[in-house]
Motif scaffolding. Structure first.
Motif, PDB file in Angstrom:
ATOM      1  N   SER A  51       0.768  -1.218   0.108  1.00 33.94           N
ATOM      2  CA  SER A  51       0.018  -0.164  -0.132  1.00 33.94           C
ATOM      3  C   SER A  51       0.903   1.288   0.011  1.00 33.94           C
ATOM      4  O   SER A  51       0.413   2.404  -0.410  1.00 33.94           O
ATOM      5  CB  SER A  51      -0.893   0.059   1.090  1.00 33.94           C
ATOM      6  OG  SER A  51      -0.250   0.329   2.526  1.00 33.94           O
ATOM      7  N   HIS A  52       2.204   1.200   0.205  1.00 34.88           N
ATOM      8  CA  HIS A  52       2.964   2.388   0.364  1.00 34.88           C
ATOM      9  C   HIS A  52       4.120   2.435  -0.985  1.00 34.88           C
ATOM     10  O   HIS A  52       4.703   3.349  -1.337  1.00 34.88           O
ATOM     11  CB  HIS A  52       4.259   2.062   1.554  1.00 34.88           C
ATOM     12  CG  HIS A  52       3.452   2.267   2.927  1.00 34.88           C
ATOM     13  ND1 HIS A  52       3.131   3.578   3.406  1.00 34.88           N
ATOM     14  CD2 HIS A  52       2.749   1.623   3.648  1.00 34.88           C
ATOM     15  CE1 HIS A  52       2.606   3.607   4.610  1.00 34.88           C
ATOM     16  NE2 HIS A  52       2.337   2.276   4.849  1.00 34.88           N
ATOM     17  N   TRP A  53       3.875   1.373  -1.806  1.00 33.47           N
ATOM     18  CA  TRP A  53       4.754   1.115  -2.927  1.00 33.47           C
ATOM     19  C   TRP A  53       3.923   1.566  -4.326  1.00 33.47           C
ATOM     20  O   TRP A  53       2.668   1.093  -4.360  1.00 33.47           O
ATOM     21  CB  TRP A  53       5.304  -0.210  -3.167  1.00 33.47           C
ATOM     22  CG  TRP A  53       6.323  -0.456  -1.930  1.00 33.47           C
ATOM     23  CD1 TRP A  53       6.909   0.648  -1.089  1.00 33.47           C
ATOM     24  CD2 TRP A  53       6.631  -1.725  -1.421  1.00 33.47           C
ATOM     25  NE1 TRP A  53       7.355  -0.152  -0.214  1.00 33.47           N
ATOM     26  CE2 TRP A  53       7.504  -1.675  -0.472  1.00 33.47           C
ATOM     27  CE3 TRP A  53       6.353  -3.246  -1.836  1.00 33.47           C
ATOM     28  CZ2 TRP A  53       8.003  -2.392   0.408  1.00 33.47           C
ATOM     29  CZ3 TRP A  53       7.020  -4.153  -1.139  1.00 33.47           C
ATOM     30  CH2 TRP A  53       7.704  -4.030   0.020  1.00 33.47           C
ATOM     31  N   ASP A  57       9.188  -4.883  -8.186  1.00 32.69           N
ATOM     32  CA  ASP A  57       9.840  -5.684  -9.156  1.00 32.69           C
ATOM     33  C   ASP A  57       9.427  -5.424 -10.512  1.00 32.69           C
ATOM     34  O   ASP A  57       9.340  -6.039 -11.363  1.00 32.69           O
ATOM     35  CB  ASP A  57       9.498  -6.843  -8.985  1.00 32.69           C
ATOM     36  CG  ASP A  57      10.543  -7.965  -9.335  1.00 32.69           C
ATOM     37  OD1 ASP A  57      11.661  -7.482  -9.331  1.00 32.69           O
ATOM     38  OD2 ASP A  57      10.193  -9.148  -9.645  1.00 32.69           O
ATOM     39  N   GLY A  58       9.423  -3.901 -10.826  1.00 32.77           N
ATOM     40  CA  GLY A  58       9.346  -3.422 -12.160  1.00 32.77           C
ATOM     41  C   GLY A  58       7.702  -3.618 -12.633  1.00 32.77           C
ATOM     42  O   GLY A  58       7.347  -3.066 -13.803  1.00 32.77           O
ATOM     43  N   LYS A  59       6.860  -3.964 -11.745  1.00 35.53           N
ATOM     44  CA  LYS A  59       5.406  -3.882 -12.177  1.00 35.53           C
ATOM     45  C   LYS A  59       4.701  -3.025 -11.133  1.00 35.53           C
ATOM     46  O   LYS A  59       4.933  -2.691 -10.070  1.00 35.53           O
ATOM     47  CB  LYS A  59       4.868  -5.232 -12.152  1.00 35.53           C
ATOM     48  CG  LYS A  59       5.669  -6.525 -12.686  1.00 35.53           C
ATOM     49  CD  LYS A  59       5.087  -7.700 -12.474  1.00 35.53           C
ATOM     50  CE  LYS A  59       5.664  -8.882 -13.189  1.00 35.53           C
ATOM     51  NZ  LYS A  59       5.433 -10.219 -12.880  1.00 35.53           N
ATOM     52  N   PRO A  60       3.725  -2.311 -11.879  1.00 34.63           N
ATOM     53  CA  PRO A  60       2.736  -1.473 -11.066  1.00 34.63           C
ATOM     54  C   PRO A  60       2.016  -2.200  -9.871  1.00 34.63           C
ATOM     55  O   PRO A  60       1.538  -3.406 -10.131  1.00 34.63           O
ATOM     56  CB  PRO A  60       1.700  -0.857 -12.085  1.00 34.63           C
ATOM     57  CG  PRO A  60       2.455  -0.975 -13.461  1.00 34.63           C
ATOM     58  CD  PRO A  60       3.306  -2.274 -13.241  1.00 34.63           C
ATOM     59  N   VAL A  61       1.927  -1.739  -8.741  1.00 33.08           N
ATOM     60  CA  VAL A  61       1.217  -2.380  -7.642  1.00 33.08           C
ATOM     61  C   VAL A  61      -0.364  -2.358  -7.942  1.00 33.08           C
ATOM     62  O   VAL A  61      -0.862  -1.343  -7.994  1.00 33.08           O
ATOM     63  CB  VAL A  61       1.812  -1.872  -6.500  1.00 33.08           C
ATOM     64  CG1 VAL A  61       0.690  -2.450  -5.072  1.00 33.08           C
ATOM     65  CG2 VAL A  61       2.989  -1.963  -5.994  1.00 33.08           C
ATOM     66  N   LYS A  62      -0.750  -3.609  -7.652  1.00 31.63           N
ATOM     67  CA  LYS A  62      -2.340  -3.589  -7.922  1.00 31.63           C
ATOM     68  C   LYS A  62      -2.978  -4.207  -6.565  1.00 31.63           C
ATOM     69  O   LYS A  62      -2.249  -5.113  -6.005  1.00 31.63           O
ATOM     70  CB  LYS A  62      -2.781  -4.657  -9.034  1.00 31.63           C
ATOM     71  CG  LYS A  62      -2.217  -4.203 -10.410  1.00 31.63           C
ATOM     72  CD  LYS A  62      -2.644  -5.250 -11.567  1.00 31.63           C
ATOM     73  CE  LYS A  62      -1.806  -4.734 -12.928  1.00 31.63           C
ATOM     74  NZ  LYS A  62      -2.321  -5.921 -13.785  1.00 31.63           N
ATOM     75  N   PRO A  63      -4.005  -3.582  -6.237  1.00 33.22           N
ATOM     76  CA  PRO A  63      -4.708  -3.989  -4.761  1.00 33.22           C
ATOM     77  C   PRO A  63      -5.622  -5.316  -5.136  1.00 33.22           C
ATOM     78  O   PRO A  63      -6.694  -5.277  -4.805  1.00 33.22           O
ATOM     79  CB  PRO A  63      -5.514  -2.866  -4.561  1.00 33.22           C
ATOM     80  CG  PRO A  63      -5.862  -2.355  -5.745  1.00 33.22           C
ATOM     81  CD  PRO A  63      -4.500  -2.746  -6.674  1.00 33.22           C
ATOM     82  N   THR A  64      -4.830  -6.473  -5.699  1.00 29.74           N
ATOM     83  CA  THR A  64      -5.552  -7.524  -5.664  1.00 29.74           C
ATOM     84  C   THR A  64      -4.891  -8.876  -5.129  1.00 29.74           C
ATOM     85  O   THR A  64      -3.691  -8.539  -4.647  1.00 29.74           O
ATOM     86  CB  THR A  64      -5.822  -7.861  -7.140  1.00 29.74           C
ATOM     87  OG1 THR A  64      -4.253  -8.331  -7.797  1.00 29.74           O
ATOM     88  CG2 THR A  64      -6.531  -6.743  -7.940  1.00 29.74           C
ATOM     89  N   LYS A  65      -5.763  -9.599  -4.767  1.00 30.83           N
ATOM     90  CA  LYS A  65      -5.432 -10.898  -4.094  1.00 30.83           C
ATOM     91  C   LYS A  65      -4.098 -11.710  -4.871  1.00 30.83           C
ATOM     92  O   LYS A  65      -3.212 -12.190  -4.436  1.00 30.83           O
ATOM     93  CB  LYS A  65      -6.343 -12.047  -3.826  1.00 30.83           C
ATOM     94  CG  LYS A  65      -7.189 -11.389  -2.572  1.00 30.83           C
ATOM     95  CD  LYS A  65      -8.354 -12.281  -2.101  1.00 30.83           C
ATOM     96  CE  LYS A  65      -9.364 -11.831  -1.002  1.00 30.83           C
ATOM     97  NZ  LYS A  65     -10.368 -12.880  -0.691  1.00 30.83           N
ATOM     98  N   ALA A  66      -4.451 -11.555  -6.120  1.00 35.21           N
ATOM     99  CA  ALA A  66      -3.624 -12.382  -7.082  1.00 35.21           C
ATOM    100  C   ALA A  66      -2.191 -11.637  -7.327  1.00 35.21           C
ATOM    101  O   ALA A  66      -1.187 -12.248  -7.066  1.00 35.21           O
ATOM    102  CB  ALA A  66      -4.181 -12.443  -8.498  1.00 35.21           C
TER     103      ALA A  66
END
Length: 199
Positions: A51-53, A57-66
């Motif tokens: 939630s702070h990032w 690892d080069g990928k946009p953070v997504k608020p999903t369980k996956a």
């Protein structure tokens, strides 16, 4: 348990992946209290970290369980392959994992913002140089004389055909040459015979 803030962030889990200790620097640069209860599970702690990032690892953070599941799996490989993350406040961190003698794991974050900014600046500079090279090649391939001047009337680049057409002043056709200076020198060298004496 929360320790005092420091430049290096860390979060420590026991063998059952329950939180033992963490510091505020792992989550932000402000040193604000993070309120993590001792014993919280690794997945919950990682969810808070994400939630702070902005990138992980080069990928946009997504608020999903996956995404959380894939990030947790990537965390397990951080000992051999460190992870770069970009925080929402524009900083960069390098994450590594370190096994503990008791079977637990310590995750460490080091601030690499200055190094990353230098890397990005170098890459952008290289891209600009490459783009200029492509433009120069395209201009050089033109069958007609071509010269590019900036808004201040200074020469940016020209092709060989343009130099050939202006062979009397070819030696001064270099980036930065002012258009007015080109005209004056051309007249002085007799390129425009009718202008001699009026430069």
């Amino acid at each position: 348990m929360q320790s005092q803030a420091s430049q290096t962030g860390y979060v420590i889990f026991d063998a059952a992946d329950a939180l033992l200790e963490a510091n505020a620097a792992m989550f932000s640069q402000s040193g604000e209290p993070i309120g993590l209860p001792e014993g919280e599970g690794r997945a919950d702690v990682l969810s808070r970290l994400l939630s702070h990032w902005q990138t992980f690892d080069g990928k946009p953070v997504k608020p999903t369980k996956a995404f959380l599941k894939s990030a947790d799996a990537r965390f397990a490989q951080a000992e051999a392959q460190p992870i770069e993350v970009e925080t929402k406040d524009g900083r960069w961190k390098l994450l590594t994992s370190h096994p503990r003698p008791d079977g637990g794991t310590a995750f460490i974050s080091a601030d690499i913002t200055r190094l990353k900014q230098a890397e990005i600046a170098h890459r952008q500079e290289a891209e600009i140089v490459h783009a200029r090279g492509l433009l120069a090649d395209a201009i050089e391939s033109l069958s007609e004389g071509f010269a590019l001047y900036d808004e201040a009337g200074k020469l940016v680049m020209c092709n060989q055909r343009y130099r050939d057409m202006n062979h009397e002043v070819a030696d001064i056709l270099k980036p930065g040459l002012e258009w007015a200076e080109l005209m004056r020198e051309s007249a002085r060298r007799g390129v425009y015979s009718g202008a001699v004496g009026r430069e």
